[in-house]
Design a protein around this motif. Sequence first.
Motif, PDB file in Angstrom:
ATOM      1  N   THR A   9       0.833  -1.206   0.000  1.00 59.45           N
ATOM      2  CA  THR A   9       0.000   0.000   0.000  1.00 59.45           C
ATOM      3  C   THR A   9       0.860   1.245   0.000  1.00 59.45           C
ATOM      4  OG1 THR A   9      -1.807  -1.133   1.152  1.00 59.45           O
ATOM      5  CG2 THR A   9      -1.776   1.273   1.262  1.00 59.45           C
ATOM      6  N   LEU A  10       1.899   1.270   0.834  1.00 55.88           N
ATOM      7  CA  LEU A  10       2.800   2.418   0.852  1.00 55.88           C
ATOM      8  C   LEU A  10       3.464   2.598  -0.512  1.00 55.88           C
ATOM      9  CD1 LEU A  10       4.270   4.724   2.232  1.00 55.88           C
ATOM     10  CD2 LEU A  10       5.905   3.076   3.160  1.00 55.88           C
ATOM     11  N   ARG A  11       3.822   1.498  -1.149  1.00 60.45           N
ATOM     12  CA  ARG A  11       4.441   1.596  -2.478  1.00 60.45           C
ATOM     13  C   ARG A  11       3.461   2.216  -3.474  1.00 60.45           C
ATOM     14  NH1 ARG A  11       5.647  -2.045  -7.048  1.00 60.45           N
ATOM     15  NH2 ARG A  11       7.707  -1.533  -7.872  1.00 60.45           N
ATOM     16  N   GLU A  12       2.189   1.842  -3.406  1.00 62.85           N
ATOM     17  CA  GLU A  12       1.190   2.444  -4.300  1.00 62.85           C
ATOM     18  C   GLU A  12       1.017   3.929  -4.014  1.00 62.85           C
ATOM     19  OE1 GLU A  12      -0.462   1.278  -7.016  1.00 62.85           O
ATOM     20  OE2 GLU A  12       0.950  -0.374  -6.803  1.00 62.85           O
ATOM     21  N   VAL A  13       1.055   4.299  -2.746  1.00 61.85           N
ATOM     22  CA  VAL A  13       0.985   5.724  -2.399  1.00 61.85           C
ATOM     23  C   VAL A  13       2.158   6.469  -3.023  1.00 61.85           C
ATOM     24  CG1 VAL A  13       1.178   7.368  -0.485  1.00 61.85           C
ATOM     25  CG2 VAL A  13      -0.336   5.392  -0.268  1.00 61.85           C
ATOM     26  N   LEU A  14       3.356   5.890  -2.905  1.00 57.44           N
ATOM     27  CA  LEU A  14       4.556   6.560  -3.402  1.00 57.44           C
ATOM     28  C   LEU A  14       4.650   6.544  -4.926  1.00 57.44           C
ATOM     29  CD1 LEU A  14       7.232   5.398  -0.797  1.00 57.44           C
ATOM     30  CD2 LEU A  14       5.991   7.557  -0.897  1.00 57.44           C
ATOM     31  N   LEU A  15       3.892   5.701  -5.599  1.00 59.99           N
ATOM     32  CA  LEU A  15       3.842   5.730  -7.061  1.00 59.99           C
ATOM     33  C   LEU A  15       2.895   6.815  -7.573  1.00 59.99           C
ATOM     34  CD1 LEU A  15       3.858   1.910  -7.867  1.00 59.99           C
ATOM     35  CD2 LEU A  15       5.498   3.588  -8.745  1.00 59.99           C
ATOM     36  N   THR A  16       2.078   7.358  -6.691  1.00 59.26           N
ATOM     37  CA  THR A  16       1.109   8.377  -7.077  1.00 59.26           C
ATOM     38  C   THR A  16       1.813   9.620  -7.625  1.00 59.26           C
ATOM     39  OG1 THR A  16      -0.417   7.614  -5.351  1.00 59.26           O
ATOM     40  CG2 THR A  16      -0.811   9.805  -6.249  1.00 59.26           C
ATOM     41  N   GLY A  17       1.386  10.038  -8.803  1.00 53.23           N
ATOM     42  CA  GLY A  17       1.938  11.254  -9.395  1.00 53.23           C
ATOM     43  C   GLY A  17       3.246  11.067 -10.133  1.00 53.23           C
ATOM     44  N   LEU A  18       3.713   9.818 -10.274  1.00 53.27           N
ATOM     45  CA  LEU A  18       5.001   9.573 -10.921  1.00 53.27           C
ATOM     46  C   LEU A  18       4.865   8.852 -12.263  1.00 53.27           C
ATOM     47  CD1 LEU A  18       7.220   8.435  -7.893  1.00 53.27           C
ATOM     48  CD2 LEU A  18       6.976  10.736  -8.861  1.00 53.27           C
ATOM     49  N   ASP A  19       3.662   8.773 -12.802  1.00 53.07           N
ATOM     50  CA  ASP A  19       3.433   7.983 -14.017  1.00 53.07           C
ATOM     51  C   ASP A  19       4.351   8.370 -15.166  1.00 53.07           C
ATOM     52  OD1 ASP A  19       1.498   6.604 -12.703  1.00 53.07           O
ATOM     53  OD2 ASP A  19      -0.205   7.629 -13.619  1.00 53.07           O
ATOM     54  N   ASP A  20       4.661   9.643 -15.298  1.00 50.62           N
ATOM     55  CA  ASP A  20       5.495  10.103 -16.417  1.00 50.62           C
ATOM     56  C   ASP A  20       6.988   9.929 -16.148  1.00 50.62           C
ATOM     57  OD1 ASP A  20       3.203  10.866 -17.749  1.00 50.62           O
ATOM     58  OD2 ASP A  20       3.289  12.939 -17.032  1.00 50.62           O
ATOM     59  N   HIS A  21       7.338   9.463 -14.953  1.00 50.68           N
ATOM     60  CA  HIS A  21       8.751   9.391 -14.566  1.00 50.68           C
ATOM     61  C   HIS A  21       9.242   7.977 -14.299  1.00 50.68           C
ATOM     62  CE1 HIS A  21       8.769  13.793 -13.959  1.00 50.68           C
ATOM     63  NE2 HIS A  21       7.582  13.609 -13.416  1.00 50.68           N
ATOM     64  N   VAL A  22       8.314   7.014 -14.120  1.00 49.82           N
ATOM     65  CA  VAL A  22       8.689   5.654 -13.750  1.00 49.82           C
ATOM     66  C   VAL A  22       8.511   4.734 -14.949  1.00 49.82           C
ATOM     67  CG1 VAL A  22       8.280   3.725 -12.178  1.00 49.82           C
ATOM     68  CG2 VAL A  22       7.994   6.068 -11.361  1.00 49.82           C
ATOM     69  N   PHE A  23       9.538   3.924 -15.223  1.00 51.01           N
ATOM     70  CA  PHE A  23       9.530   3.037 -16.371  1.00 51.01           C
ATOM     71  C   PHE A  23       9.707   1.599 -15.881  1.00 51.01           C
ATOM     72  CE2 PHE A  23      11.075   7.201 -17.468  1.00 51.01           C
ATOM     73  CZ  PHE A  23      10.328   7.531 -18.602  1.00 51.01           C
ATOM     74  N   PHE A  24       8.658   0.783 -16.061  1.00 49.40           N
ATOM     75  CA  PHE A  24       8.668  -0.592 -15.585  1.00 49.40           C
ATOM     76  C   PHE A  24       9.196  -1.533 -16.673  1.00 49.40           C
ATOM     77  CE2 PHE A  24       5.552   1.488 -12.870  1.00 49.40           C
ATOM     78  CZ  PHE A  24       5.906   0.997 -11.630  1.00 49.40           C
ATOM     79  N   GLY A  25       9.573  -2.732 -16.249  1.00 50.79           N
ATOM     80  CA  GLY A  25      10.103  -3.712 -17.180  1.00 50.79           C
ATOM     81  C   GLY A  25      11.469  -3.333 -17.727  1.00 50.79           C
ATOM     82  N   LYS A  26      12.240  -2.542 -16.954  1.00 53.73           N
ATOM     83  CA  LYS A  26      13.557  -2.077 -17.379  1.00 53.73           C
ATOM     84  C   LYS A  26      14.616  -2.653 -16.437  1.00 53.73           C
ATOM     85  CE  LYS A  26      14.173   0.801 -20.116  1.00 53.73           C
ATOM     86  NZ  LYS A  26      14.463   0.727 -21.581  1.00 53.73           N
ATOM     87  N   SER A  27      15.253  -3.722 -16.882  1.00 51.69           N
ATOM     88  CA  SER A  27      16.261  -4.404 -16.075  1.00 51.69           C
ATOM     89  C   SER A  27      17.637  -3.778 -16.322  1.00 51.69           C
ATOM     90  CB  SER A  27      16.279  -5.894 -16.417  1.00 51.69           C
ATOM     91  OG  SER A  27      17.247  -6.577 -15.649  1.00 51.69           O
ATOM     92  N   PHE A  28      18.192  -3.147 -15.290  1.00 48.15           N
ATOM     93  CA  PHE A  28      19.501  -2.503 -15.402  1.00 48.15           C
ATOM     94  C   PHE A  28      20.591  -3.545 -15.609  1.00 48.15           C
ATOM     95  CE2 PHE A  28      23.434  -1.260 -13.228  1.00 48.15           C
ATOM     96  CZ  PHE A  28      23.763  -0.103 -13.920  1.00 48.15           C
ATOM     97  N   ASP A  29      21.539  -3.244 -16.506  1.00 49.23           N
ATOM     98  CA  ASP A  29      22.640  -4.163 -16.787  1.00 49.23           C
ATOM     99  C   ASP A  29      23.979  -3.610 -16.311  1.00 49.23           C
ATOM    100  OD1 ASP A  29      23.424  -6.723 -18.326  1.00 49.23           O
ATOM    101  OD2 ASP A  29      24.832  -5.208 -19.084  1.00 49.23           O
ATOM    102  N   HIS A  30      24.355  -2.417 -16.779  1.00 51.26           N
ATOM    103  CA  HIS A  30      25.628  -1.820 -16.367  1.00 51.26           C
ATOM    104  C   HIS A  30      25.618  -0.337 -16.720  1.00 51.26           C
ATOM    105  CE1 HIS A  30      26.440  -2.465 -20.674  1.00 51.26           C
ATOM    106  NE2 HIS A  30      27.394  -1.545 -20.559  1.00 51.26           N
ATOM    107  N   TYR A  31      26.659   0.367 -16.290  1.00 53.56           N
ATOM    108  CA  TYR A  31      26.766   1.787 -16.607  1.00 53.56           C
ATOM    109  C   TYR A  31      28.179   2.106 -17.071  1.00 53.56           C
ATOM    110  CZ  TYR A  31      29.122   2.429 -12.064  1.00 53.56           C
ATOM    111  OH  TYR A  31      29.995   2.353 -11.016  1.00 53.56           O
TER     112      TYR A  31
END
Length: 403
Positions: free
Chosen positions: A113-135
């Motif tokens: 529930t807290l995670r859903e609260v913290l996702l509120t308002g971030l739709d344009d900034h959060v990208f799911f299904g993105k597995s980090f590999d290296h930098y």
Amino acid sequence: MSCPILIIGAGLGGLCLAHGLKKQNIPFKLFERDERHDLRTQGYRLRLSNEGIYALRDALSPELYALFENTCAETIMGGVRLKPDGTPLGGPGPPRPLGSAIFLESQTVDRSTLREVLLTGLDDHVFFGKSFDHYTVSDGETIAFFADGSKETGALLVGADGVRSRVRKQYIPDFKGIDTGMRIIFGKTPLSPKFLAKFPRAYHHGMSLVTNPDDQSRTSLLFEPIRFPQAETVSKPQLPDPYVYWVLVTHYSNIPSSNGTPWQLSPEKSAELARHVTKSWHPDLQVLIEMQDEAQTSTRWMLSASPELPAWEPSPQVTLLGDAIHPMPPTGAIGANTALRDAADLARRLSAAVGSKTLGRQVIGEYESELRDLARTAIALSWQGGIRGFGLRPVEECEKILL
């Protein structure tokens, strides 16, 4: 700032940082390897004390902080302390959060529930299904590469990607943690009328601990009924139905065929393991395990950073927060609080650095130095709570491993 801050990991720390940056109008992008609906089970109840609550108050907008408060569960002190055979134990009651102070009431929250609260308002900034590999780092910028072949350029890369952080593996490749030898089974049991009729009334409120100081098998159970007083007034996110949160802690030697080697258990296998570990317990306690929601049960290793948490050379382009750099046993109820504190502190420092155009090695070095100082204390407290209530061995008796 022409390039955004890149955050890897949409756990509580990464999301808190995102809100702190948003509040200060600092551009950012947040990348999460899972799909939004694929939230991994990591336990259900969290207790937020001073540092966590102040961090959220600092990072969130007033409206979102109010939503956080309205989605909290009730916090009822008390509970019982007993042996697995049902015999009451004398002495002090169940453990309180070791990181809490007396001048601020703690808050009980449901993790998802807290995670859903913290996702509120971030739709344009959060990208799911993105597995980090290296930098890579080039010309004062950081380029993050992902498993799907894409890449993103940022002014700073923040690893908020948990205990097995891929960012940390590259940033601090020789980072060693500790395998406590303990394994944790997280579960939840719906507070249905049928369950309540079988579960003793003394167990219906507060946080309770089942343990046997004389038993060398080192198996303990903590459980707490979770109810949401604002369930009738909050429509989004939808609050869970009432349930009993429980966490069963046992040494890997009590788990058939584990041999201490890496393994992943399905929810069904985790539920079966919980029944196996408690098969000789009193029927009043077994009902909690027998009537669990098997789809919600999971098993995790109890890993930790060293309480010494050695220093490393800071980078102006990369840093870490939360479990990515200081995992700790959950036996002090401090881990989530320190992750949120890290996030709010980093957001403040980045805001000041961007405003004065001083973002660089000194800013990150000072952030990481304070992070280490506070994390060392938090890890030590977590070990104390684990030794006192959950059968953890002293740090020096546990195996060091590369995380």
